[in-house]
Design a protein around this motif. Structure first.
Motif, mmCIF file in Angstrom:
data_model
loop_
_atom_site.group_PDB
_atom_site.id
_atom_site.type_symbol
_atom_site.label_atom_id
_atom_site.label_comp_id
_atom_site.label_asym_id
_atom_site.label_seq_id
_atom_site.Cartn_x
_atom_site.Cartn_y
_atom_site.Cartn_z
ATOM 1 N N ILE A 54 0.832 -1.210 0.000
ATOM 2 C CA ILE A 54 0.000 0.000 0.000
ATOM 3 C C ILE A 54 0.863 1.254 0.000
ATOM 4 O O ILE A 54 0.521 2.258 -0.639
ATOM 5 C CB ILE A 54 -0.948 -0.006 1.230
ATOM 6 N N ALA A 55 2.006 1.210 0.699
ATOM 7 C CA ALA A 55 2.880 2.380 0.784
ATOM 8 C C ALA A 55 3.332 2.874 -0.586
ATOM 9 O O ALA A 55 3.290 4.080 -0.861
ATOM 10 C CB ALA A 55 4.082 2.080 1.683
ATOM 11 N N PRO A 56 3.770 1.976 -1.512
ATOM 12 C CA PRO A 56 4.136 2.465 -2.844
ATOM 13 C C PRO A 56 2.976 3.131 -3.588
ATOM 14 O O PRO A 56 3.178 4.090 -4.330
ATOM 15 C CB PRO A 56 4.590 1.186 -3.571
ATOM 16 N N VAL A 57 1.749 2.603 -3.386
ATOM 17 C CA VAL A 57 0.586 3.205 -4.044
ATOM 18 C C VAL A 57 0.322 4.601 -3.484
ATOM 19 O O VAL A 57 0.028 5.550 -4.230
ATOM 20 C CB VAL A 57 -0.657 2.305 -3.869
ATOM 21 N N LEU A 58 0.431 4.742 -2.161
ATOM 22 C CA LEU A 58 0.264 6.071 -1.555
ATOM 23 C C LEU A 58 1.364 7.018 -2.013
ATOM 24 O O LEU A 58 1.136 8.223 -2.168
ATOM 25 C CB LEU A 58 0.277 5.954 -0.025
ATOM 26 N N ALA A 59 2.553 6.456 -2.237
ATOM 27 C CA ALA A 59 3.657 7.281 -2.731
ATOM 28 C C ALA A 59 3.346 7.821 -4.123
ATOM 29 O O ALA A 59 3.743 8.935 -4.480
ATOM 30 C CB ALA A 59 4.947 6.466 -2.762
ATOM 31 N N VAL A 60 2.623 7.032 -4.919
ATOM 32 C CA VAL A 60 2.204 7.497 -6.252
ATOM 33 C C VAL A 60 1.262 8.683 -6.131
ATOM 34 O O VAL A 60 1.356 9.671 -6.864
ATOM 35 C CB VAL A 60 1.513 6.340 -7.022
ATOM 36 N N ILE A 61 0.351 8.604 -5.161
ATOM 37 C CA ILE A 61 -0.663 9.654 -5.011
ATOM 38 C C ILE A 61 -0.085 10.921 -4.398
ATOM 39 O O ILE A 61 -0.321 12.035 -4.889
ATOM 40 C CB ILE A 61 -1.830 9.137 -4.139
ATOM 41 N N PHE A 62 0.704 10.767 -3.335
ATOM 42 C CA PHE A 62 1.139 11.935 -2.570
ATOM 43 C C PHE A 62 2.573 12.383 -2.880
ATOM 44 O O PHE A 62 2.888 13.559 -2.738
ATOM 45 C CB PHE A 62 1.007 11.651 -1.069
ATOM 46 N N LEU A 63 3.433 11.434 -3.262
ATOM 47 C CA LEU A 63 4.818 11.796 -3.548
ATOM 48 C C LEU A 63 5.132 11.753 -5.037
ATOM 49 O O LEU A 63 6.269 11.953 -5.446
ATOM 50 C CB LEU A 63 5.777 10.853 -2.803
ATOM 51 N N HIS A 64 4.084 11.461 -5.846
ATOM 52 C CA HIS A 64 4.194 11.483 -7.312
ATOM 53 C C HIS A 64 5.213 10.479 -7.842
ATOM 54 O O HIS A 64 5.886 10.739 -8.835
ATOM 55 C CB HIS A 64 4.540 12.892 -7.803
ATOM 56 N N ASP A 65 5.318 9.317 -7.178
ATOM 57 C CA ASP A 65 6.133 8.233 -7.717
ATOM 58 C C ASP A 65 5.390 7.589 -8.888
ATOM 59 O O ASP A 65 4.180 7.748 -9.039
ATOM 60 C CB ASP A 65 6.390 7.165 -6.641
ATOM 61 N N LYS A 66 6.113 6.842 -9.718
ATOM 62 C CA LYS A 66 5.499 6.183 -10.862
ATOM 63 C C LYS A 66 4.801 4.897 -10.429
ATOM 64 O O LYS A 66 5.325 4.131 -9.627
ATOM 65 C CB LYS A 66 6.562 5.857 -11.917
ATOM 66 N N LEU A 67 3.589 4.651 -10.970
ATOM 67 C CA LEU A 67 2.848 3.426 -10.694
ATOM 68 C C LEU A 67 3.222 2.390 -11.750
ATOM 69 O O LEU A 67 2.763 2.440 -12.881
ATOM 70 C CB LEU A 67 1.341 3.679 -10.720
ATOM 71 N N THR A 68 4.106 1.474 -11.378
ATOM 72 C CA THR A 68 4.580 0.462 -12.318
ATOM 73 C C THR A 68 3.684 -0.765 -12.290
ATOM 74 O O THR A 68 2.875 -0.967 -11.375
ATOM 75 C CB THR A 68 6.014 0.041 -11.964
ATOM 76 N N GLY A 69 3.856 -1.614 -13.312
ATOM 77 C CA GLY A 69 3.085 -2.847 -13.372
ATOM 78 C C GLY A 69 3.393 -3.773 -12.218
ATOM 79 O O GLY A 69 2.522 -4.508 -11.738
ATOM 80 N N VAL A 70 4.644 -3.732 -11.752
ATOM 81 C CA VAL A 70 5.038 -4.578 -10.625
ATOM 82 C C VAL A 70 4.282 -4.177 -9.359
ATOM 83 O O VAL A 70 3.837 -5.033 -8.581
ATOM 84 C CB VAL A 70 6.559 -4.476 -10.386
ATOM 85 N N LYS A 71 4.112 -2.884 -9.127
ATOM 86 C CA LYS A 71 3.378 -2.415 -7.953
ATOM 87 C C LYS A 71 1.911 -2.845 -8.012
ATOM 88 O O LYS A 71 1.332 -3.254 -6.995
ATOM 89 C CB LYS A 71 3.465 -0.887 -7.862
ATOM 90 N N VAL A 72 1.310 -2.763 -9.202
ATOM 91 C CA VAL A 72 -0.084 -3.184 -9.353
ATOM 92 C C VAL A 72 -0.216 -4.678 -9.092
ATOM 93 O O VAL A 72 -1.128 -5.127 -8.383
ATOM 94 C CB VAL A 72 -0.591 -2.845 -10.769
ATOM 95 N N MET A 73 0.696 -5.472 -9.663
ATOM 96 C CA MET A 73 0.666 -6.916 -9.453
ATOM 97 C C MET A 73 0.869 -7.256 -7.980
ATOM 98 O O MET A 73 0.219 -8.158 -7.438
ATOM 99 C CB MET A 73 1.771 -7.587 -10.288
ATOM 100 N N SER A 74 1.765 -6.536 -7.313
ATOM 101 C CA SER A 74 2.016 -6.763 -5.893
ATOM 102 C C SER A 74 0.763 -6.518 -5.063
ATOM 103 O O SER A 74 0.435 -7.301 -4.163
ATOM 104 C CB SER A 74 3.151 -5.851 -5.413
ATOM 105 N N MET A 75 0.048 -5.454 -5.390
ATOM 106 C CA MET A 75 -1.181 -5.134 -4.665
ATOM 107 C C MET A 75 -2.252 -6.204 -4.881
ATOM 108 O O MET A 75 -2.923 -6.639 -3.938
ATOM 109 C CB MET A 75 -1.702 -3.767 -5.112
#
Length: 378
Positions: free
Chosen positions: A316-337
């Motif tokens: 969840i932390a990487p996803v929140l980082a995408v929203i609030f810290l503007h990190d890139k949402l990669t396919g690996v993060k989606v698969m992990s979730m």
């Protein structure tokens, strides 16, 4: 004969009403259990995700104090004190038999041990977060699930079913996938030295094993020492172990001399003084919510389940980082979730099956008691 028939009918009606009342009570209890479990899970997921995000933000924007970053993970316990005023309803077991309270010295020793353990664990996690990339840190943190499964098997007699094993494997793979991503948000030009990397790696592994042991020890203490469950006890455990941890960390904070640099660190913080303070306050509140939720899940289910929810929160932390810290949402993060959700549902399904089994057993017991009562009266 007519009078006898009326008496028998009234007895049957009374038994039917008692059966319906007992069934209704069981259903209400089950619904209450699920609601409490959902609330505690939300505390764990939100507290861990927000706390990790703010901790990463602290170091990224100019924070350098390991002791301060560790301190804010525990010092927020005073916000829980007002909840001690809430009276907990006694359980049926407590009403029937008055449970003898454990010795003050035993309880004090337990809280001291857990508090010192918590302080050490938080410092190890802080070192890992400072010296390792976020992806590697998340991967190593996932190992705590394996440690917890091992400790739960020996200390808590945890039973493993195919659904639970499937959940453990899937959740571990979910967090392990995070190491495959190429996180551009991490400063690749500032590569950690080999020595620091090894220190961070060993610190995070030790913290993961220590946290898993702490969860299993907490469950064992609840079963063998307190022998009861209540909202007040959950709050007390959170407060007292956080208090001991805070005192231990404060000693290190002042002994290290890092407190002398606080004003300079605040002035040089990239987001400004106000956000520096808000970051520390938010981190403190988040980790207290996590603590309450974690202990609550140990009460309601087990230490292993508490850890499963914690591992569920790692992606969840990487996803929140995408929203609030503007990190890139990669396919690996989606698969992990998605895998994390799959593993979580598998574990929940096992508890759903256990719930159905318990309901069936209780209903059979109630019917048998009613039939025995009817035969004795007739």
């Amino acid at each position: 004969m007519g009078d006898t028939s009326v008496v028998v009918q009234s007895q049957v009606q009374a038994d039917d009403e008692a059966t319906m009342e007992a069934t209704s009570h069981n259903v209400t209890h089950q619904y209450k259990w699920w609601i409490q479990m959902v609330i505690y899970s939300i505390f764990v997921l939100s507290g861990q995700s927000i706390g990790t995000l703010l901790g990463r933000l602290y170091f990224d924007k100019g924070g350098n104090s390991k002791w301060l970053a560790t301190l804010v993970q525990n010092i927020g316990f005073p916000i829980l004190i007002p909840f001690l005023l809430i009276k907990s309803a006694k359980t049926n077991h407590e009403v029937i038999t008055e449970i003898q309270k454990p010795s003050f010295y035993i309880v004090a020793s337990l809280y001291t041990l857990l508090g010192l353990f918590l302080a050490g664990n938080c410092m190890l996690y802080t070192i890992g977060l400072q010296y390792l990339p976020v992806t590697t840190y998340s991967l190593i943190c996932a190992s705590q699930l394996g440690f917890n499964a091992l400790f739960s098997f020996f200390l808590n007699k945890q039973k493993f079913t195919p659904y639970i094993v499937n959940s453990l494997v899937i959740l571990t793979i979910s967090s392990s996938l995070l190491v495959l991503q190429n996180d551009d948000s991490e400063d690749q030009s500032n590569k950690k030295s080999r020595k620091k990397y090894i220190i961070g790696f060993l610190s995070t592994v030790a913290a993961s094993a220590g946290y898993a042991l702490m969860l299993s020890t907490t469950q064992l203490a609840l079963q063998k020492i307190f022998k009861r469950e209540s909202f007040r006890l959950i709050i007390e455990m959170s407060i007292y172990q956080s208090l001991i941890a805070t005192l231990a960390i404060l000693v290190g904070f002042f002994a290290s001399g890092e407190w002398k640099n606080m004003e300079k660190e605040m002035n040089e913080y990239k987001l400004g003084k106000v956000r520096y303070v808000l970051n520390l306050i938010g981190t403190a509140i988040s980790w207290q919510a996590f603590s309450v939720g974690s202990i609550g899940l140990i009460f309601k289910v087990s230490s292993l389940f508490s850890n499963v929810i914690s591992i569920l929160g790692l992606p969840i932390a990487p996803v929140l980082a995408v929203i609030f810290l503007h990190d890139k949402l990669t396919g690996v993060k989606v698969m992990s979730m998605l895998l994390a959700i799959w593993g979580f549902v598998s574990y929940i399904y096992q508890h759903y099956l256990d719930d159905l089994k318990d309901k069936a057993a209780k209903n059979v017991q109630v019917v048998e008691l009613s039939e025995v009562s009817l035969i004795e009266r007739s």
